[in-house]
Write a protein that holds these residues in place. Structure first.
Motif, short mmCIF file in Angstrom:
data_model
loop_
_atom_site.label_atom_id
_atom_site.label_comp_id
_atom_site.label_asym_id
_atom_site.label_seq_id
_atom_site.Cartn_x
_atom_site.Cartn_y
_atom_site.Cartn_z
N VAL A 14 0.84 -1.20 0.00
CA VAL A 14 0.00 0.00 0.00
C VAL A 14 0.88 1.26 0.00
O VAL A 14 0.62 2.22 -0.73
N LEU A 15 1.94 1.25 0.80
CA LEU A 15 2.85 2.40 0.84
C LEU A 15 3.54 2.60 -0.50
O LEU A 15 3.72 3.74 -0.94
N ILE A 16 3.91 1.50 -1.15
CA ILE A 16 4.52 1.60 -2.48
C ILE A 16 3.53 2.25 -3.45
O ILE A 16 3.89 3.16 -4.20
N LEU A 17 2.28 1.79 -3.41
CA LEU A 17 1.26 2.37 -4.29
C LEU A 17 1.03 3.85 -3.99
O LEU A 17 0.90 4.67 -4.90
N LEU A 18 0.97 4.19 -2.69
CA LEU A 18 0.80 5.60 -2.32
C LEU A 18 1.98 6.44 -2.79
O LEU A 18 1.81 7.56 -3.26
N VAL A 20 3.88 5.80 -5.39
CA VAL A 20 3.78 5.94 -6.85
C VAL A 20 2.69 6.94 -7.21
O VAL A 20 2.91 7.85 -8.02
N LEU A 21 1.51 6.81 -6.58
CA LEU A 21 0.41 7.72 -6.87
C LEU A 21 0.73 9.16 -6.46
O LEU A 21 0.35 10.11 -7.15
N THR A 28 8.28 5.36 -1.98
CA THR A 28 8.29 4.20 -2.88
C THR A 28 9.56 3.38 -2.69
O THR A 28 9.49 2.15 -2.52
N ILE A 29 10.70 4.02 -2.70
CA ILE A 29 11.97 3.31 -2.58
C ILE A 29 12.11 2.67 -1.19
O ILE A 29 12.50 1.50 -1.07
N ALA A 31 9.75 1.77 1.04
CA ALA A 31 8.83 0.65 1.22
C ALA A 31 9.24 -0.55 0.36
O ALA A 31 9.13 -1.70 0.79
N THR A 32 9.73 -0.29 -0.86
CA THR A 32 10.17 -1.37 -1.73
C THR A 32 11.37 -2.10 -1.14
O THR A 32 11.42 -3.34 -1.12
N ILE A 33 12.34 -1.34 -0.64
CA ILE A 33 13.51 -1.96 -0.02
C ILE A 33 13.10 -2.79 1.18
O ILE A 33 13.55 -3.94 1.35
N LEU A 34 12.23 -2.25 2.03
CA LEU A 34 11.79 -3.01 3.20
C LEU A 34 10.99 -4.25 2.82
O LEU A 34 11.14 -5.30 3.45
N LEU A 35 10.17 -4.15 1.78
CA LEU A 35 9.42 -5.33 1.33
C LEU A 35 10.38 -6.40 0.81
O LEU A 35 10.23 -7.59 1.14
N LEU A 36 11.35 -5.98 0.02
CA LEU A 36 12.34 -6.95 -0.49
C LEU A 36 13.13 -7.56 0.66
O LEU A 36 13.41 -8.76 0.65
N MET A 37 13.50 -6.74 1.63
CA MET A 37 14.23 -7.26 2.78
C MET A 37 13.37 -8.28 3.53
O MET A 37 13.84 -9.36 3.89
#
Length: 150
Positions: A14-18, A20-21, A28-29, A31-37
């Protein structure tokens, strides 16, 4: 087999989408890094980021703020400039924001439940209002408002 929802991963998506939007790269970066981690072998480093991430971020931010001075793009003011009302006001605002930051860290340590509200407000401010989740830039924003009023 039951379907188990990973709410933290869902929150990060959701944070990544927010991000991006809201066209906010920092959300975006991050939340993406944390999701990948979280979803890979890098999960073992999340406690390290939790413990030292803020300090590392402040160091990187300070390097970014000092770089224009070191590169010569921003000249150091002469002594007389420190007595101009805008310079004195900027010093006072810097002190006040640093004091607030210190009190904020104390508050988050003593009442960690409030961290959820602080994070939510920061994410909304960053994603939808063009904010940046850093102290010195907030101080500069407050200063610009004060200077604009005089």
């Amino acid at each position: 087999m039951s379907l188990q929802i990973n709410y933290i991963a869902l929150l990060l998506v959701v944070l990544i989408l927010l991000g991006v939007l809201g066209n906010n790269h920092s959300i975006t970066i991050s939340a993406t890094i944390l999701l990948l981690m979280q979803q890979t072998f890098l999960a073992k480093y999340i406690p390290f980021m939790e413990k030292y991430g803020l300090s590392i971020g402040i160091i990187i931010l300070t390097i970014g703020v000092l770089s224009p001075i070191v590169s010569g793009k921003v000249q150091l003011p002469n002594l007389a400039a420190f007595f101009h009302w805008k310079m004195l006001l900027s010093i006072v605002v810097g002190i006040v924001v640093a004091w607030f930051g210190g009190r904020g860290i104390t508050l988050m340590g003593s009442e960690p439940l409030l961290l959820t509200g602080l994070l939510t407000g920061t994410i909304i401010g960053v994603a939808f209002f063009g904010g940046v989740p850093v102290g010195p830039l907030i101080a500069a924003g407050i200063l610009s408002m004060l200077i604009g009023k005089f």
